[in-house]
Design a protein around this motif. Structure first.
Motif, PDB file in Angstrom:
ATOM      1  N   ASN A 157       0.831  -1.209   0.000  1.00 12.70           N
ATOM      2  CA  ASN A 157       0.000   0.000   0.000  1.00 12.70           C
ATOM      3  C   ASN A 157       0.863   1.256   0.000  1.00 12.70           C
ATOM      4  O   ASN A 157       0.563   2.239  -0.695  1.00 12.70           O
ATOM      5  CB  ASN A 157      -0.919  -0.015   1.219  1.00 12.70           C
ATOM      6  N   ALA A 159       3.630   1.779  -1.377  1.00  9.30           N
ATOM      7  CA  ALA A 159       4.206   2.020  -2.708  1.00  9.30           C
ATOM      8  C   ALA A 159       3.287   2.836  -3.616  1.00  9.30           C
ATOM      9  O   ALA A 159       3.714   3.283  -4.687  1.00  9.30           O
ATOM     10  CB  ALA A 159       4.554   0.694  -3.372  1.00  9.30           C
ATOM     11  N   ARG A 160       2.030   3.064  -3.207  1.00 13.62           N
ATOM     12  CA  ARG A 160       1.101   3.867  -3.995  1.00 13.62           C
ATOM     13  C   ARG A 160       1.279   5.363  -3.753  1.00 13.62           C
ATOM     14  O   ARG A 160       0.704   6.194  -4.443  1.00 13.62           O
ATOM     15  CB  ARG A 160      -0.338   3.466  -3.665  1.00 13.62           C
ATOM     16  N   TYR A 161       2.123   5.720  -2.743  1.00 14.42           N
ATOM     17  CA  TYR A 161       2.200   7.102  -2.276  1.00 14.42           C
ATOM     18  C   TYR A 161       3.574   7.706  -2.556  1.00 14.42           C
ATOM     19  O   TYR A 161       4.585   7.000  -2.656  1.00 14.42           O
ATOM     20  CB  TYR A 161       1.916   7.152  -0.762  1.00 14.42           C
ATOM     21  N   ARG A 162       3.582   9.049  -2.650  1.00 17.64           N
ATOM     22  CA  ARG A 162       4.843   9.774  -2.739  1.00 17.64           C
ATOM     23  C   ARG A 162       5.476   9.836  -1.352  1.00 17.64           C
ATOM     24  O   ARG A 162       4.750  10.006  -0.360  1.00 17.64           O
ATOM     25  CB  ARG A 162       4.595  11.221  -3.226  1.00 17.64           C
ATOM     26  N   GLY A 166       4.772   5.786  -5.709  1.00 15.77           N
ATOM     27  CA  GLY A 166       3.488   6.167  -6.295  1.00 15.77           C
ATOM     28  C   GLY A 166       3.358   7.669  -6.432  1.00 15.77           C
ATOM     29  O   GLY A 166       4.297   8.426  -6.213  1.00 15.77           O
ATOM     30  N   ASP A 167       2.143   8.104  -6.762  1.00 16.83           N
ATOM     31  CA  ASP A 167       1.927   9.538  -6.960  1.00 16.83           C
ATOM     32  C   ASP A 167       0.839  10.111  -6.055  1.00 16.83           C
ATOM     33  O   ASP A 167       0.453  11.272  -6.205  1.00 16.83           O
ATOM     34  CB  ASP A 167       1.595   9.832  -8.420  1.00 16.83           C
ATOM     35  N   LEU A 168       0.324   9.313  -5.095  1.00 17.46           N
ATOM     36  CA  LEU A 168      -0.705   9.816  -4.191  1.00 17.46           C
ATOM     37  C   LEU A 168      -0.072  10.645  -3.078  1.00 17.46           C
ATOM     38  O   LEU A 168       1.026  10.337  -2.605  1.00 17.46           O
ATOM     39  CB  LEU A 168      -1.477   8.648  -3.569  1.00 17.46           C
TER      40      LEU A 168
END
Length: 284
Positions: A157, A159-162, A166-168
């Protein structure tokens, strides 16, 4: 030199402590968190998705002494990983402690928890009972743990975020997944501390930023507030505690406790338990 026995109906484990430690004990005798004289720290957190290993020939260690077993016997994360391979962990029955009423969970009164350990070299490991086996996530890059789900799911999860691939943007809810991401995000941007005071302040601010105030419900309606924040200085062997019902800081230095010939305790529910705890401690 303390003799201990894991409270278990199965083949219980006995040992004699090789290291001194400062430990946080709550809910009628569960050892939850602490730091030992070798600079190893251990922490248990609620992990309601826990599914423990089936019985085998190994001696049984109960979760109420999981962290203390590591603090008593291990000087490093590598030693803890090896020592915990030789035992089977089963949940402590928390009936009679009030925990079964305060924290209802999917397993009734047999509370699911997972364990993290870290040492003064920066090494870290997280131990999680997942689907009937003990999952170990080991490496100095794993510097955050929250509650359920498991570490592999939390990392996927993340890895979906900045700035973790990721870019979320960082999320803002009180769910374990969101708190894991926020803690990782804030920790990532902590500047290199000039000294141990700045290092302590940084991690405590991160923990405060992801804590849960009293009364705030999850989307499903349960309320599990943050009850305390603790911090362990692994280099200087100092242990810190903040009750979330008080703005005051309490601490104990293992160096100041090293000459005691008997176990000592301080009651952290006492509103006067602030500042240096060592002068307040009495034989346990």
């Amino acid at each position: 030199g303390l003799r201990r026995r894991a409270d278990s109906a199965a083949a219980g484990l006995t040992w004699t402590s090789a290291y001194s430690s400062a430990a946080l004990v709550d809910f009628g005798g569960l050892y939850l968190d602490g730091l030992n004289s070798a600079g190893l720290a251990a922490h248990t957190l609620m992990f309601t998705s826990a599914e423990y290993e089936p019985p085998d020939s190994r001696p049984v260690l109960t979760t109420g002494l999981w962290s203390q077993f590591v603090l008593d016997n291990c000087a490093s994360v590598d030693e803890a990983v090896a020592a915990l391979r030789a035992v089977r962990v089963e949940p402590t029955d928390v009936g009679g402690t009030g925990l079964g009423h305060a924290l209802p969970d999917e397993q009734g009164r047999r509370l699911g928890v997972h364990l993290s350990v870290e040492d003064a070299s920066g090494d870290t490991a997280v131990f999680e009972p997942v689907a009937g086996r003990m999952l170990v996530t080991h490496g100095r890059q794993y510097q955050v743990m929250a509650n359920s789900p498991s570490m592999p799911e939390q990392l996927a999860n993340l890895a979906r975020y900045r700035p973790f691939g990721g870019d979320l943007p960082a999320p803002g809810d009180i769910t374990s997944e969101d708190r894991f991401v926020r803690a990782s995000y804030f920790r990532h941007y902590l500047p290199t501390p000039a000294d141990s005071r700045e290092a302590l302040a940084g991690v405590v601010h991160v923990a405060s930023a992801v804590s849960k105030p009293p009364g705030v419900p999850y989307p499903t309606g349960e309320v599990y507030p943050t009850r305390w924040i603790s911090a362990a200085d692994l280099s200087n062997r100092d242990y810190y505690f903040w009750s979330m019902s008080s703005p005051a800081l309490a601490w104990a230095s293992l160096a100041d406790l090293a000459t005691s010939a008997v176990p000592l305790r301080a009651d952290l529910s006492d509103p006067e338990a602030v500042g240096d705890l060592v002068p307040r401690m009495r034989p346990a």
